[in-house]
Design an enzyme around this catalytic site. Structure first.
Site, short mmCIF file in Angstrom:
data_model
loop_
_atom_site.label_atom_id
_atom_site.label_comp_id
_atom_site.label_asym_id
_atom_site.label_seq_id
_atom_site.Cartn_x
_atom_site.Cartn_y
_atom_site.Cartn_z
N GLU A 55 2.10 -28.26 3.64
CA GLU A 55 3.10 -27.76 4.70
C GLU A 55 2.82 -26.49 5.19
O GLU A 55 2.92 -25.15 4.75
CB GLU A 55 4.51 -27.59 4.14
CG GLU A 55 4.79 -29.06 3.62
CD GLU A 55 6.30 -29.08 3.16
OE1 GLU A 55 7.29 -28.20 3.67
OE2 GLU A 55 6.52 -30.00 2.32
N PHE A 56 1.88 -26.55 6.58
CA PHE A 56 1.30 -27.72 7.28
C PHE A 56 -0.03 -27.29 7.76
O PHE A 56 -0.22 -26.17 7.97
CB PHE A 56 2.37 -27.79 8.43
CG PHE A 56 3.80 -28.52 8.16
CD1 PHE A 56 3.65 -29.86 7.64
CD2 PHE A 56 4.84 -27.68 7.89
CE1 PHE A 56 4.99 -30.36 7.38
CE2 PHE A 56 6.02 -28.29 7.58
CZ PHE A 56 5.93 -29.80 7.37
#
Ligand SMILES: *[C@@H]1O[C@H](CO)[C@@H](O)[C@H](O)[C@H]1NC(C)=O
Ligand SMILES: *[C@@H]1O[C@H](CO)[C@@H](O)[C@H](O)[C@H]1NC(C)=O
Ligand SMILES: *[C@@H]1O[C@H](CO)[C@@H](O)[C@H](O)[C@H]1NC(C)=O
Ligand SMILES: *[C@@H]1O[C@H](CO)[C@@H](O)[C@H](O)[C@H]1NC(C)=O
Ligand SMILES: *[C@@H]1O[C@H](CO)[C@@H](O)[C@H](O)[C@H]1NC(C)=O
Length: 379
Positions: free
Chosen positions: A150-151
């Protein structure tokens, strides 16, 4: 279902899906059978909910969340805690009836994305990470591996991610051939939509690599709104007539990008997000708020049920958005309950998705939502 408001969208998506699957089939021949009916959930190792208490009749796959790569070697960091907790987790789920598959998830929200970016950036570092992941999965008896980065921040990260998926899958195929064991599954949690601009520049996930190398991808269809915004919001609405920040848009974007629907496993939250209202009598969706509400901005479903009861809260089902909210005094909560989850599961099923997953185990109230979702999927 049976509500006419689904129809225009559905017809559009079915059209799109047929179109894309035909071109997809030529471009990316499927090299492995699709997985059907995935009912998955993440088990946060840092919470106190024992893995032995998981009722496996509601799930097919359970993820151990999370391990992280070490920032210089990119090998998985097996802390003393994990060395103790993983065997307990696997031991608690190995011989259950009905059986569930266990996957090791790597990453998670709020972890250092730069470490993943650096790891994915060279063949050597990808190899170190991949080898370590396989070694750890086999050592403890997991049946699959999951990446929750993420991310990826830009187009370079996204093309490195494609290489990572490709080399990872190849390594898993090789390892299975050599060991004679069933191949480890390879899955990945991804942003709710296939393209995005938040937390970085404009970028798109490598849909072709997801289609070709992963068993499935799991769009995280939640956290659309939260107390970081100064207005109330539904953090996992199925529909939003005013924006693209909704599950129907996100899932549609993945299908449009070319990922076969049966390789998409839709995220469902077992938690809500809370605000403090600016004015307790102005209490709808999108009204001014002053920051976090109860639970410092997050309450899990069983806490929400208790809160609503304890405070005699007003509970509203927003049938247009397919979501719930409740309020009491100046406290406001946006969340999902049985009815919205049922409709979302039916939505997923109607599009031919591979299944759904929950974040996270231990947050439900006596399996209320988990069991209803499971029923909605099966019947
Ligand atoms: C592994 O994780 C632990 C706990 O977070 C941390 O203290 C330790 O420094 C990490 N080890 C390495 C090599 O990154
Ligand atoms: C994240 O990881 C990078 C690379 O190891 C490091 O330079 C950076 O300081 C880390 N950031 C945080 C907030 O720990
Ligand atoms: C939603 O996304 C579509 C493209 O998928 C774009 O054309 C449209 O402008 C977006 N709408 C909003 C409100 O951002
Ligand atoms: C909310 O924040 C935006 C910008 O962050 C600001 O323009 C707006 O006035 C704020 N609204 C309220 C009600 O505080
Ligand atoms: C709960 O709220 C309802 C109206 O919303 C009210 O009629 C009832 O008296 C309240 N009960 C308590 C215990 O506050």
């Amino acid at each position: 279902m049976g509500t006419p408001k689904f129809m225009p969208f559905l017809i559009f998506v079915i059209f799109l899906t047929t179109l894309l699957q035909n071109s997809e089939a030529n471009q990316f021949p499927s090299v492995h059978p699709p997985h059907k009916g995935i009912r998955a959930a993440y088990w946060p190792s840092f919470n106190t909910f024992p893995a032995s208490s998981i009722d496996t009749s509601y799930f097919t796959h359970i993820y151990y969340a999370f391990l992280l790569p070490e920032p210089t070697t990119y090998k998985l960091n097996l802390t003393q805690f994990d060395q103790k907790t993983i065997p307990q987790f696997i031991g608690a789920l190995r011989t259950r009836n009905p059986p569930v598959k266990t996957l090791l998830s790597i990453g998670g929200g709020g972890t250092n994305a730069t470490v993943f970016s650096l790891m994915a950036s060279t063949q050597l570092t990808r190899k170190a990470f991949i080898s370590s992941s396989i070694e750890v999965a086999r050592k403890f008896g997991f049946q699959g591996l999951d990446l929750d980065w993420e991310f990826p921040a830009d187009a370079v990260d996204m093309s490195n991610l494609a290489l990572l998926y490709k080399e990872w899958r190849k390594a898993l195929d090789n390892e299975a051939r050599i060991s004679g064991k069933p191949r480890l599954l390879l899955t990945s949690a991804v942003y709710y939509a296939s393209k995005f601009t938040f937390y970085g520049g404009p970028r798109a996930y490598p849909a072709w690599a997801i289609s070709k190398y992963l068993d499935w991808a799991s769009p995280m269809c939640f956290d659309y709104h939260g107390s970081w915004e100064n207005f109330t919001g539904l953090h996992a609405a199925l529909y939003d007539s005013k924006s693209n920040i909704s599950t129907s848009y996100g899932i549609g974007s993945w299908i449009q990008a070319g990922v076969p629907p049966n390789k998409l496993v839709m995220g469902l939250p077992l938690y809500g997000r809370t605000w403090t209202l600016q004015n307790p009598i102005v209490n709808r969706v999108g009204v001014p708020a002053l920051g976090v509400g109860p639970g410092d901005g997050v309450l899990v479903f069983h806490q929400i049920v208790n809160f609503n009861k304890r405070t005699n809260a007003t509970v509203v089902f927003d049938s247009k958005a397919v979501a719930y909210y409740s309020y009491s005094g100046s406290s406001w909560i946006g969340y999902d309950d049985v009815r919205s989850v049922n409709l979302k599961v039916r939505f997923a099923k109607s599009l031919g998705l591979g299944g759904y997953f929950f974040w996270a185990l231990g947050q439900d109230k006596d399996w209320t939502i988990s069991s209803q979702a499971s029923n909605a999927w099966k019947y």
